[in-house]
Scaffold this active site. Structure first.
Site, PDB file in Angstrom:
ATOM      1  N   HIS A  84       0.832  -1.208   0.000  1.00 14.09           N
ATOM      2  CA  HIS A  84       0.000   0.000   0.000  1.00 14.09           C
ATOM      3  C   HIS A  84       0.859   1.247   0.000  1.00 14.09           C
ATOM      4  O   HIS A  84       1.895   1.306   0.672  1.00 14.09           O
ATOM      5  CB  HIS A  84      -1.037   0.000   1.130  1.00 14.09           C
ATOM      6  CG  HIS A  84      -0.513   0.001   2.536  1.00 14.09           C
ATOM      7  ND1 HIS A  84      -0.357   1.171   3.250  1.00 14.09           N
ATOM      8  CD2 HIS A  84      -0.151  -1.001   3.369  1.00 14.09           C
ATOM      9  CE1 HIS A  84       0.075   0.868   4.477  1.00 14.09           C
ATOM     10  NE2 HIS A  84       0.218  -0.435   4.572  1.00 14.09           N
ATOM     11  N   ASP A  86      -0.614   4.285   0.520  1.00 14.79           N
ATOM     12  CA  ASP A  86      -1.218   5.300   1.400  1.00 14.79           C
ATOM     13  C   ASP A  86      -0.574   5.202   2.778  1.00 14.79           C
ATOM     14  O   ASP A  86       0.015   4.181   3.136  1.00 14.79           O
ATOM     15  CB  ASP A  86      -2.748   5.135   1.507  1.00 14.79           C
ATOM     16  CG  ASP A  86      -3.176   3.844   2.196  1.00 14.79           C
ATOM     17  OD1 ASP A  86      -2.559   2.791   1.932  1.00 14.79           O
ATOM     18  OD2 ASP A  86      -4.128   3.882   3.013  1.00 14.79           O
ATOM     19  N   GLU A 150      -5.321   1.079   2.292  1.00 13.51           N
ATOM     20  CA  GLU A 150      -5.117   0.066   3.336  1.00 13.51           C
ATOM     21  C   GLU A 150      -5.382   0.639   4.712  1.00 13.51           C
ATOM     22  O   GLU A 150      -6.019   0.011   5.556  1.00 13.51           O
ATOM     23  CB  GLU A 150      -3.694  -0.499   3.281  1.00 13.51           C
ATOM     24  CG  GLU A 150      -3.533  -1.815   4.044  1.00 13.51           C
ATOM     25  CD  GLU A 150      -3.321  -1.666   5.542  1.00 13.51           C
ATOM     26  OE1 GLU A 150      -3.551  -2.649   6.266  1.00 13.51           O
ATOM     27  OE2 GLU A 150      -2.927  -0.575   6.010  1.00 13.51           O
ATOM     28  N   HIS A 210     -25.467  23.585  32.820  1.00 11.44           N
ATOM     29  CA  HIS A 210     -24.615  24.178  33.853  1.00 11.44           C
ATOM     30  C   HIS A 210     -24.332  23.071  34.876  1.00 11.44           C
ATOM     31  O   HIS A 210     -25.266  22.470  35.412  1.00 11.44           O
ATOM     32  CB  HIS A 210     -25.345  25.353  34.507  1.00 11.44           C
ATOM     33  CG  HIS A 210     -24.484  26.148  35.440  1.00 11.44           C
ATOM     34  ND1 HIS A 210     -24.106  25.670  36.673  1.00 11.44           N
ATOM     35  CD2 HIS A 210     -23.922  27.375  35.310  1.00 11.44           C
ATOM     36  CE1 HIS A 210     -23.355  26.578  37.279  1.00 11.44           C
ATOM     37  NE2 HIS A 210     -23.226  27.627  36.446  1.00 11.44           N
ATOM     38  N   ARG A 325      -9.267  -6.454  18.764  1.00 13.10           N
ATOM     39  CA  ARG A 325      -8.404  -7.287  17.919  1.00 13.10           C
ATOM     40  C   ARG A 325      -8.859  -8.724  18.099  1.00 13.10           C
ATOM     41  O   ARG A 325      -9.065  -9.172  19.239  1.00 13.10           O
ATOM     42  CB  ARG A 325      -6.941  -7.140  18.341  1.00 13.10           C
ATOM     43  CG  ARG A 325      -6.383  -5.751  18.141  1.00 13.10           C
ATOM     44  CD  ARG A 325      -6.032  -5.462  16.691  1.00 13.10           C
ATOM     45  NE  ARG A 325      -5.753  -4.047  16.513  1.00 13.10           N
ATOM     46  CZ  ARG A 325      -5.265  -3.509  15.394  1.00 13.10           C
ATOM     47  NH1 ARG A 325      -5.037  -4.274  14.329  1.00 13.10           N
ATOM     48  NH2 ARG A 325      -5.040  -2.230  15.318  1.00 13.10           N
ATOM     49  N   SER A 396      -3.186  -5.996  12.000  1.00 11.49           N
ATOM     50  CA  SER A 396      -4.195  -6.553  11.092  1.00 11.49           C
ATOM     51  C   SER A 396      -3.968  -6.089   9.664  1.00 11.49           C
ATOM     52  O   SER A 396      -3.640  -4.922   9.425  1.00 11.49           O
ATOM     53  CB  SER A 396      -5.595  -6.098  11.516  1.00 11.49           C
ATOM     54  OG  SER A 396      -5.801  -6.347  12.889  1.00 11.49           O
ATOM     55  N   HIS A 424       2.770   4.392  12.498  1.00  7.01           N
ATOM     56  CA  HIS A 424       1.571   5.123  12.961  1.00  7.01           C
ATOM     57  C   HIS A 424       1.914   6.184  14.019  1.00  7.01           C
ATOM     58  O   HIS A 424       1.021   6.904  14.454  1.00  7.01           O
ATOM     59  CB  HIS A 424       0.479   4.186  13.524  1.00  7.01           C
ATOM     60  CG  HIS A 424      -0.131   3.268  12.513  1.00  7.01           C
ATOM     61  ND1 HIS A 424      -1.403   2.752  12.645  1.00  7.01           N
ATOM     62  CD2 HIS A 424       0.328   2.786  11.326  1.00  7.01           C
ATOM     63  CE1 HIS A 424      -1.673   1.972  11.603  1.00  7.01           C
ATOM     64  NE2 HIS A 424      -0.631   1.982  10.791  1.00  7.01           N
TER      65      HIS A 424
END
Ligand code: BES
Ligand code: MN
Ligand code: MN
Length: 457
Positions: A84, A86, A150, A210, A325, A396, A424
């Site tokens: 990928h 991206d 992806e 409030h 996961r 994943s 990431h």
């Protein structure tokens, strides 16, 4: 010239090209970068054209797919490469030591968003292919399918795969989008976790209130959401959603013992993350917790006032993004439903709950007996001088299960990244060693796989 000599001679060119690709901010999640995503696809197309290779940009409902192929003889085996182009958003920008889209080579590493995940690893395949072409050494047919979605769930690719089964026919799919244990310890990923991802919205009163006038008399949706989330795991670190574990594969002690022989140093792990102790499901080791056990994590939580200073407010709404996961045999659709049902059920009467499912995917396991696995192991053994260790990773790649289902083709996950590459995260990097070692190993894979296929006939 040998393929290896070609790779050595072109080291600088191979690096410069990757840096050019890394300069294109192809963030698939953010529509602001839509044109840049296409620019990255065009860049790859141009590189295939440089190699006189048939290549097309396949339009989809979303970001385009780059498809290239060279069929030298239909009777020969075919390797399909998937990757990928991206990348994840680079936020938060202020935590980067150098700008994410101005790649910087420092300490033998390339620092840039996408350097390891997955532009650097995908581009190794383009360069291994170049080295084979330029030295007249490509032993089999090759197809490339490089997508731009992806990181947002591969929605368009799923459609493309279902519609192009014949075009994508191959003997094996080879993917470099995972980790090795360390630069001294090669490994091949034989397991990936599945994913179920939801957003939840909890609504209390019909408007922000409030917090003095109403506080104490009206249920606060943020407090409530926190309690609901906290109840999803018990003291043993187990997930409390009924039937969540019903289909989880119970592995034999023998398999688990073998898994736990994988080199792993808990102290290095803790020091790297600056945590005093690890935390997870009781009765399992860290390797097991990420490799063979399912989990539930909050990825983001928000609501109320988060700006500067103090605003006294009892908010109307609270939100969270939650991922689970999954492991083999769990169905992401079923788990999403179990979650939604349970979350509704535990909501107190004074709030309303909405659960919105996002993309998901199934877990996968690859057999170490597959020819593709054996060829990858031999290729790594040739470059490292040691046999790679099969590992199960926690991440994943949902399209892998789909390849198996739609095309009936196994994927071999021969990645070259390190956990310290920080994919990431801010300051993502990819080692020059890994980049060049990957190119060399991939070039051997083609030769070894083709020979093993022939010998097997
Ligand atoms: N390359 C990763 C997956 C990965 C990372 C596998 C580390 C093994 C080890 C991929 O780009 C990724 O980030 N996948 C997402 C899922 C996707 C649906 C957004 C993930 O794992 O969070
Ligand atoms: Mn990736
Ligand atoms: Mn990723």
């Amino acid at each position: 010239m040998s393929t290896l000599a070609y790779i050595k001679e072109n080291k600088d060119k191979f690096l410069d090209e990757l840096l050019a690709l890394l300069r294109i901010p192809s963030v698939s999640a953010d529509s602001k970068f839509k044109d840049k995503v296409r620019e990255a696809a065009e860049f790859l197309k141009d590189r295939f054209e440089d190699l006189d290779t048939e290549v097309e940009i396949c339009e989809t409902g979303g970001h385009p797919i780059v498809y290239a192929e060279r069929i030298i003889d239909p009777a020969l085996p075919t390797v399909l490469i998937y990757g990928h182009y991206d990348v994840q958003p680079a936020d938060p920008y202020e935590l980067w030591d150098s700008p994410p889209f101005e790649p910087m080579v420092k300490d033998e590493k390339i620092f840039a968003r996408g350097s390891a995940d997955d532009k650097g690893q995908t581009y190794m395949h383009v360069k291994a292919y170049e080295a084979l072409i330029k030295t007249d050494s490509l032993p089999c047919n090759v197809k490339f399918m490089i997508e731009g979605e992806e990181e947002i769930g591969s929605g368009s690719l799923a459609v493309f795969v279902a519609q192009n089964k014949e075009k994508l026919a191959a003997d094996v799919i080879l993917i470099s989008d995972t980790h090795i244990i360390s630069n001294d310890t090669p490994s091949i990923t034989v397991g990936l976790r599945g994913l179920s991802y939801v957003e939840v919205e909890v609504t209390g009163p019909n408007r922000d209130l409030h917090s003095g006038t109403f506080g104490g008399a009206v249920g606060n949706p943020i407090n409530t959401l926190c309690r609901m989330i906290a109840s999803l795991q018990n003291e043993r670190g187990e997930i409390t959603i009924p039937r969540f574990y019903d289909k989880v594969e119970m592995l034999s002690q023998e398999y688990r013992d073998k898994m736990n022989l994988t080199p792993f140093d808990l102290n290095t792990f803790k020091n790297d993350l600056e945590i005093n102790s690890e935390k997870g499901e009781e009765g399992y080791t860290t390797i097991e917790r990420t490799g063979i056990r399912p989990t539930l994590d909050v990825n983001g939580i928000w609501g109320g006032y988060t700006g500067e200073g103090a605003k006294t407010v009892l908010p109307s709404k609270a939100y969270a993004k939650i991922s689970m996961r999954l492991v083999p045999n769990q169905s992401s659709e079923e788990i999403t439903q179990l979650f939604a049902k349970h979350f509704q059920k535990i909501a107190p009467d004074y709030v309303k709950v909405k659960v919105t499912p996002y993309h998901g995917g199934e877990a996968t396991v690859t057999s170490t007996n597959a020819i593709g696995y054996k060829a990858a192991a031999k290729a790594m053994e040739k470059t490292w001088g040691k046999e790679p260790i099969p590992t199960r990773e926690g991440g994943s790649i949902p399209i892998v299960a789909l390849f198996q289902k739609e095309l009936g083709t196994d994927s071999i996950l021969m990645g070259f990244g390190l956990q310290e590459d920080a994919i990431h995260s801010p300051n993502e990097s990819y080692g020059l060693f890994n980049y060049y070692r990957g190119i060399e190993t991939i070039s051997y894979f083609y030769q070894i796989f083709t020979k093993m296929k022939k010998d097997n006939q």
